[in-house]
Design a protein around this motif. Sequence first.
Motif, mmCIF file in Angstrom:
data_model
loop_
_atom_site.group_PDB
_atom_site.id
_atom_site.type_symbol
_atom_site.label_atom_id
_atom_site.label_comp_id
_atom_site.label_asym_id
_atom_site.label_seq_id
_atom_site.Cartn_x
_atom_site.Cartn_y
_atom_site.Cartn_z
ATOM 1 N N LEU A 213 0.888 -1.178 0.000
ATOM 2 C CA LEU A 213 0.000 0.000 0.000
ATOM 3 C C LEU A 213 0.912 1.210 0.000
ATOM 4 O O LEU A 213 1.544 1.514 1.021
ATOM 5 N N VAL A 214 1.019 1.881 -1.136
ATOM 6 C CA VAL A 214 2.059 2.901 -1.255
ATOM 7 C C VAL A 214 1.518 4.274 -1.642
ATOM 8 O O VAL A 214 0.403 4.402 -2.145
ATOM 9 N N GLU A 215 2.379 5.252 -1.401
ATOM 10 C CA GLU A 215 2.197 6.653 -1.834
ATOM 11 C C GLU A 215 1.147 7.418 -1.038
ATOM 12 O O GLU A 215 0.675 8.460 -1.490
ATOM 13 N N VAL A 216 0.802 6.948 0.168
ATOM 14 C CA VAL A 216 -0.048 7.766 1.044
ATOM 15 C C VAL A 216 0.800 8.910 1.608
ATOM 16 O O VAL A 216 1.821 8.664 2.247
ATOM 17 N N ASN A 217 0.374 10.130 1.365
ATOM 18 C CA ASN A 217 1.110 11.302 1.854
ATOM 19 C C ASN A 217 0.213 12.120 2.786
ATOM 20 O O ASN A 217 -0.629 12.893 2.337
ATOM 21 N N PRO A 218 0.388 11.927 4.120
ATOM 22 C CA PRO A 218 -0.515 12.567 5.093
ATOM 23 C C PRO A 218 -0.488 14.088 5.042
ATOM 24 O O PRO A 218 -1.483 14.738 5.376
ATOM 25 N N ARG B 124 -8.115 10.641 5.231
ATOM 26 C CA ARG B 124 -9.080 9.793 4.510
ATOM 27 C C ARG B 124 -8.413 8.873 3.495
ATOM 28 O O ARG B 124 -8.952 7.799 3.189
ATOM 29 N N THR B 125 -7.241 9.258 2.969
ATOM 30 C CA THR B 125 -6.566 8.376 2.014
ATOM 31 C C THR B 125 -6.034 7.130 2.731
ATOM 32 O O THR B 125 -6.137 6.005 2.233
ATOM 33 N N ALA B 126 -5.484 7.342 3.935
ATOM 34 C CA ALA B 126 -5.024 6.197 4.729
ATOM 35 C C ALA B 126 -6.210 5.321 5.137
ATOM 36 O O ALA B 126 -6.108 4.087 5.155
#
Length: 301
Positions: A271-276, A283-285
């Motif tokens: 699960l990659v490229e989540v940028n908080p 919400r993306t995480a």
Amino acid sequence: MSTHTQRPIRIYGVPMDLGQNRRGVDMGPSAIRYAGLQKRLERIGLTVHDSGNIRVPGPEELHDDPQYENACNAFAIAEVCQRTHDAMLQCVAADERAIFLGGDHSMALGTVSGALNREGRLGVLWIDTHADFNTPEISPSGNVHGMVVAALMGRCPPPLRVGERLLQADQIIMIAVRDLDPLEKVAIREAGIKVLTMRDIDENGMANVVRAALRLLGNVTAIHVSFDMDSLDPTVAPGVGTPVFGGLTLREAHLIMELLADDGRVCSLDLVEVNPILDERNRTAEAAVELASSLFGQRIL
Ligand SMILES: [Mn+2]
């Protein structure tokens, strides 16, 4: 064969932001954990272990590092990917399933090269807006996260080689691609990689696209899913470094995961490229956690 669906799951974080040039994606593993990944998986009856993070240097530590031309931080990324590869090998040896939390997509050089050591033959589903098939010679940016698939196939220079096995073109299917660089487009056609684009999804529907992918992977015994969160439309996943409109709906992404869960061959997930920093209230995480739970057996009914 013990069914894949009863085997325990091992989580690792790879807080790496060296493969692209926006800060914040190194906090992805924390954001996904904070969104409750382990609890969600335990709630569906799975045994889950979290082994913490793979050690990753920050860009501040790399000022004196050697650089490879037009492959930024290639040496440092390769070191991290070697450690990631070794962690995946441990999961393989223990017959555990694995979830690796990014971090940018360059970490998949470690996860996929490690997963190639699973018993039998591995297939890879690359779910991504981009094909990540540039090489240093043709990359417009020099960002390694856009070169991973080429590197896994042995098309990038030596710093970007990890593990002993190379991925073959017929072992990988790409889904949801919609943004390719001009020379990357040529390279991917020549390599003969099967790409199921957003247009294929629009025309045929996601269920048919996933079934076609699984048919194409009919001769593999284990599947690694590399899920780039930028494959989702930015309206549902705003917290990514390279948002492109016209992406997957949340339901289309869930359907991929649900059909893969039914298939039963999935052994590992990126699960990659989540940028908080770029996200809205995590919400993306949270979407990443929901998708992981669908992949590992959460059912609506
Ligand atoms: Mn990617």
